[in-house]
Design a protein around this motif. Structure first.
Motif, short mmCIF file in Angstrom:
data_model
loop_
_atom_site.label_atom_id
_atom_site.label_comp_id
_atom_site.label_asym_id
_atom_site.label_seq_id
_atom_site.Cartn_x
_atom_site.Cartn_y
_atom_site.Cartn_z
N SER A 47 -0.11 8.30 -5.37
CA SER A 47 -1.51 8.66 -5.56
C SER A 47 -1.64 10.16 -5.82
O SER A 47 -1.20 10.98 -4.99
CB SER A 47 -2.32 8.29 -4.32
OG SER A 47 -3.63 8.82 -4.42
N THR B 288 0.82 -1.21 0.00
CA THR B 288 0.00 0.00 0.00
C THR B 288 0.86 1.27 0.00
O THR B 288 0.44 2.31 -0.52
CB THR B 288 -0.94 -0.01 1.22
OG1 THR B 288 -1.77 -1.16 1.15
CG2 THR B 288 -1.82 1.23 1.26
N LEU C 242 0.09 4.86 -1.98
CA LEU C 242 -0.12 6.15 -1.33
C LEU C 242 0.88 7.20 -1.80
O LEU C 242 0.51 8.35 -2.03
CB LEU C 242 -0.04 5.99 0.20
CG LEU C 242 -1.13 5.14 0.83
CD1 LEU C 242 -0.87 4.95 2.32
CD2 LEU C 242 -2.50 5.74 0.60
N ASP D 243 -4.18 12.11 -5.57
CA ASP D 243 -4.94 12.78 -4.50
C ASP D 243 -4.07 13.05 -3.28
O ASP D 243 -4.11 14.15 -2.71
CB ASP D 243 -6.15 11.94 -4.09
CG ASP D 243 -7.23 11.92 -5.16
OD1 ASP D 243 -7.26 12.85 -6.00
OD2 ASP D 243 -8.03 10.97 -5.17
N ILE D 244 -3.31 12.06 -2.87
CA ILE D 244 -2.44 12.23 -1.70
C ILE D 244 -1.38 13.31 -1.97
O ILE D 244 -1.09 14.14 -1.11
CB ILE D 244 -1.76 10.90 -1.31
CG1 ILE D 244 -2.79 9.81 -1.03
CG2 ILE D 244 -0.82 11.09 -0.13
CD1 ILE D 244 -3.63 10.02 0.20
N GLU D 245 -0.83 13.30 -3.20
CA GLU D 245 0.15 14.32 -3.56
C GLU D 245 -0.45 15.72 -3.44
O GLU D 245 0.18 16.65 -2.92
CB GLU D 245 0.66 14.11 -5.00
CG GLU D 245 1.57 12.93 -5.16
CD GLU D 245 2.03 12.75 -6.59
OE1 GLU D 245 3.20 13.05 -6.87
OE2 GLU D 245 1.20 12.33 -7.42
N THR D 246 -1.69 15.88 -3.90
CA THR D 246 -2.37 17.17 -3.84
C THR D 246 -2.66 17.57 -2.39
O THR D 246 -2.41 18.72 -2.01
CB THR D 246 -3.69 17.12 -4.64
OG1 THR D 246 -3.40 16.76 -5.99
CG2 THR D 246 -4.41 18.45 -4.60
N TRP D 247 -3.17 16.64 -1.61
CA TRP D 247 -3.52 16.95 -0.23
C TRP D 247 -2.31 17.41 0.59
O TRP D 247 -2.42 18.31 1.41
CB TRP D 247 -4.15 15.74 0.47
CG TRP D 247 -5.46 15.29 -0.11
CD1 TRP D 247 -6.30 15.99 -0.92
CD2 TRP D 247 -6.06 14.02 0.11
NE1 TRP D 247 -7.39 15.23 -1.23
CE2 TRP D 247 -7.28 14.00 -0.61
CE3 TRP D 247 -5.72 12.88 0.81
CZ2 TRP D 247 -8.14 12.91 -0.64
CZ3 TRP D 247 -6.57 11.79 0.79
CH2 TRP D 247 -7.76 11.82 0.08
N PHE D 248 -1.18 16.74 0.39
CA PHE D 248 0.00 17.03 1.20
C PHE D 248 1.00 17.94 0.50
O PHE D 248 2.04 18.26 1.06
CB PHE D 248 0.67 15.73 1.66
CG PHE D 248 -0.16 14.97 2.65
CD1 PHE D 248 -0.27 15.38 3.97
CD2 PHE D 248 -0.85 13.83 2.26
CE1 PHE D 248 -1.04 14.68 4.87
CE2 PHE D 248 -1.62 13.12 3.16
CZ PHE D 248 -1.73 13.54 4.48
#
Length: 146
Positions: free
Chosen positions: A80, A73, A77, A82-87
């Protein structure tokens, strides 16, 4: 249950070992139940020997699948979008890196989920859906939606 798998009922319409809502089994107001009486000694029924629904499942197998799936996993992550954008970071890019989440996610689905999918198939074949069916539905929906 009788031989056909039908639930047996007392004359008052309740299952053996239970009572109507205003009564108690032992007359003391307590709602203690005799689970052995309710199951008809199913746990000790020798006619069902060899039909263990958890046959082939071990704690070690689930533990090992869990840890390897968790390890697989991490790349999902990291790469991903989305994860790149969020963080607010950018994962290392190389040819094919955009396929890492899909590829590893598919491996995780089939490796980690195979035991649940096989269990659900068995439950549905017996027309007795249970926890394996519920988990399988959840992981299939999550996999298809992602």
């Amino acid at each position: 249950m009788n031989e056909k798998g039908e639930r047996l009922m007392d004359q008052d319409g309740t299952a053996p070992g239970t009572t109507n809502e205003d009564e108690s089994v032992d007359g003391s107001g307590s709602h203690e139940m005799d689970h052995v009486a309710m199951t008809g000694n199913h746990a000790r029924d020798e006619d069902h020997a060899g039909h263990d629904r958890h046959e082939g499942h071990s704690v070690a197998m689930f533990r090992d699948k869990f840890w390897l799936s968790l390890l697989l996993t991490v790349p999902v992550l990291i790469w991903s979008p989305d994860i790149e954008t969020w963080f607010g970071y950018s994962a290392p890019s190389f040819p094919g890196s955009e396929f890492i989440p899909a590829l590893f996610g598919t491996i995780i689905f089939f490796y980690g989920g195979a035991v649940f999918l096989r269990g659900a198939r068995g439950e549905l074949a017996q027309r007795q859906p249970g926890m394996m069916t519920l988990i399988s539905m959840a992981i299939v929906v999550a996999f298809v939606v992602s």
